[in-house]
Design an enzyme around this catalytic site. Sequence first.
Site, PDB file in Angstrom:
ATOM      1  N   GLN A 126      43.051  38.495  41.224  1.00  0.00           N
ATOM      2  CA  GLN A 126      43.742  38.724  42.496  1.00  0.00           C
ATOM      3  C   GLN A 126      44.655  37.540  42.795  1.00  0.00           C
ATOM      4  O   GLN A 126      44.275  36.627  43.528  1.00  0.00           O
ATOM      5  CB  GLN A 126      42.699  38.898  43.606  1.00  0.00           C
ATOM      6  CG  GLN A 126      43.263  39.230  44.953  1.00  0.00           C
ATOM      7  CD  GLN A 126      43.546  40.698  45.103  1.00  0.00           C
ATOM      8  OE1 GLN A 126      42.851  41.528  44.548  1.00  0.00           O
ATOM      9  NE2 GLN A 126      44.567  41.018  45.855  1.00  0.00           N
ATOM     10  N   PHE A 127      45.866  37.533  42.226  1.00  0.00           N
ATOM     11  CA  PHE A 127      46.770  36.407  42.439  1.00  0.00           C
ATOM     12  C   PHE A 127      47.152  36.240  43.904  1.00  0.00           C
ATOM     13  O   PHE A 127      47.466  35.138  44.354  1.00  0.00           O
ATOM     14  CB  PHE A 127      48.020  36.525  41.555  1.00  0.00           C
ATOM     15  CG  PHE A 127      49.077  37.454  42.095  1.00  0.00           C
ATOM     16  CD1 PHE A 127      50.110  36.961  42.882  1.00  0.00           C
ATOM     17  CD2 PHE A 127      49.050  38.813  41.793  1.00  0.00           C
ATOM     18  CE1 PHE A 127      51.085  37.814  43.373  1.00  0.00           C
ATOM     19  CE2 PHE A 127      50.022  39.657  42.278  1.00  0.00           C
ATOM     20  CZ  PHE A 127      51.047  39.160  43.078  1.00  0.00           C
ATOM     21  N   THR A 128      47.076  37.313  44.685  1.00  0.00           N
ATOM     22  CA  THR A 128      47.477  37.231  46.091  1.00  0.00           C
ATOM     23  C   THR A 128      46.549  36.350  46.928  1.00  0.00           C
ATOM     24  O   THR A 128      46.891  36.018  48.063  1.00  0.00           O
ATOM     25  CB  THR A 128      47.592  38.628  46.727  1.00  0.00           C
ATOM     26  OG1 THR A 128      46.326  39.277  46.686  1.00  0.00           O
ATOM     27  CG2 THR A 128      48.635  39.472  46.008  1.00  0.00           C
TER      28      THR A 128
END
Length: 145
Positions: free
Chosen positions: A78-80
């Site tokens: 989950q890069f966000t």
Amino acid sequence: MRAVVQRVAEAAVTVDGEVVGSIEGPGLCVLVGVTHEDTPAKAAQLARKVWTLRLFDGGDDIERSCSDIGAPLLVISQFTLYGDARKGRRPTWNAAAPGPVAEPLVDAVVAELRALGAKVETGRFGADMKVSLVNDGPFTVLVEI
């Protein structure tokens, strides 16, 4: 490294209409974000922390961890989690590590969890994933290493 850890009754991740990972709880859905300074050692530390977090009611006022009860985990990149929305109305992703750096570190978290004895399901790195879950509690914690 940063992880959003949710205690779940069930969780699944779907890519292009196909379920690529799912667990039946009690278990944990773990969203993992990677930043530029992260290392394989931090990935291993995060895995050990998540595996031993006491998030489940064991009765008699005793909390249990995944390691205590053999609870499964669904781990999703989950890069966000490293988005920054402090300025303006559009988040920036500058703090998120690029895919070639992040993917091996998310894989290292999964590998360490499995080495510790965990049953781990995963999403698909970089894919457009649809995550569904039933949050048990609700219970969500943020873990940073």
